[in-house]
Design a protein around this motif. Structure first.
Motif: not given
Length: 194
Positions: A51, A55, A68, A70, A132-134, A136-137, A140
């Motif tokens: 991460k 973040q 992170e 996914a 995924g976890t967020s 943002d994940t 990316a």
């Protein structure tokens, strides 16, 4: 993923699960075996990434997980799969009382929020269903073409001696993880033990 489908299907057919599951499926208008599990019919990938430090800052008292995570799934009908998962989440959240909600992002991902904090995100990336976890994940992963793994020197060195006909490989580069652990450990307050 077919072995996982068999295990999930057998779990969903157990007697103590069947009645409430049947009621839920009728409410949603889906057969979870056919309309969700059955659409997970391709290959899958697990993604772990460090991460970014900006973040990694979390609220006091919260667990700061420095990675992170996914899962990406190929599907014969990825858009139908994503729509069906959306229906399942909407129905589950309608049944549950609380502060959880779904929200769409500008990138087209759906985020499950609890007290306005992201719990997970999902959507379609390059024709694959990703969770995924967020958001943002997922972003990316979606922007991965900017720095593909195949262009990384460590990856090239690790896989260079393998035969060209390989179909499955696992690759883990632990160096960034060790650096992150060392950085995190050096930032933790030291406690004196008497």
């Amino acid at each position: 993923f077919s072995g996982g489908n068999v295990a999930l299907s057998s779990l969903l057919s157990r007697g103590d699960v069947t009645q409430p599951l049947q009621e839920f499926q009728e409410q949603v208008g889906l057969d979870l075996n056919a309309d969700v599990i059955g659409l997970l019919d391709g290959e899958y990938a697990v993604v772990l990434m460090s991460k970014p430090s900006e973040q990694s800052d979390v609220k006091p008292g919260a667990v700061n997980v420095p990675i992170e995570f996914a899962l990406l799934f190929e599907s014969s009908d990825v858009n139908r799969l994503a729509g069906n998962i959306e229906k399942v989440w909407q129905a589950a959240l309608a049944e549950a009382e609380g502060t959880m909600e779904l929200q769409k992002t500008d990138q087209g991902y759906t985020v499950l929020l609890d007290h306005a904090d992201p719990m997970l995100a999902y959507g379609v990336i390059d024709g694959r269903f990703a969770i995924g976890t967020s958001p943002d994940t997922l972003a990316a992963i979606d922007d991965g073409d900017q720095a593909p793994l195949s262009a990384d020197a460590t990856y090239q060195s690790a896989t260079g001696a393998l035969p060209g006909s390989r179909t499955n490989i696992g690759y883990l580069n632990f160096a960034p993880l060790w650096e992150m652990v060392a950085d995190h450990a050096s930032q933790e307050p030291q406690v004196a033990i008497n």
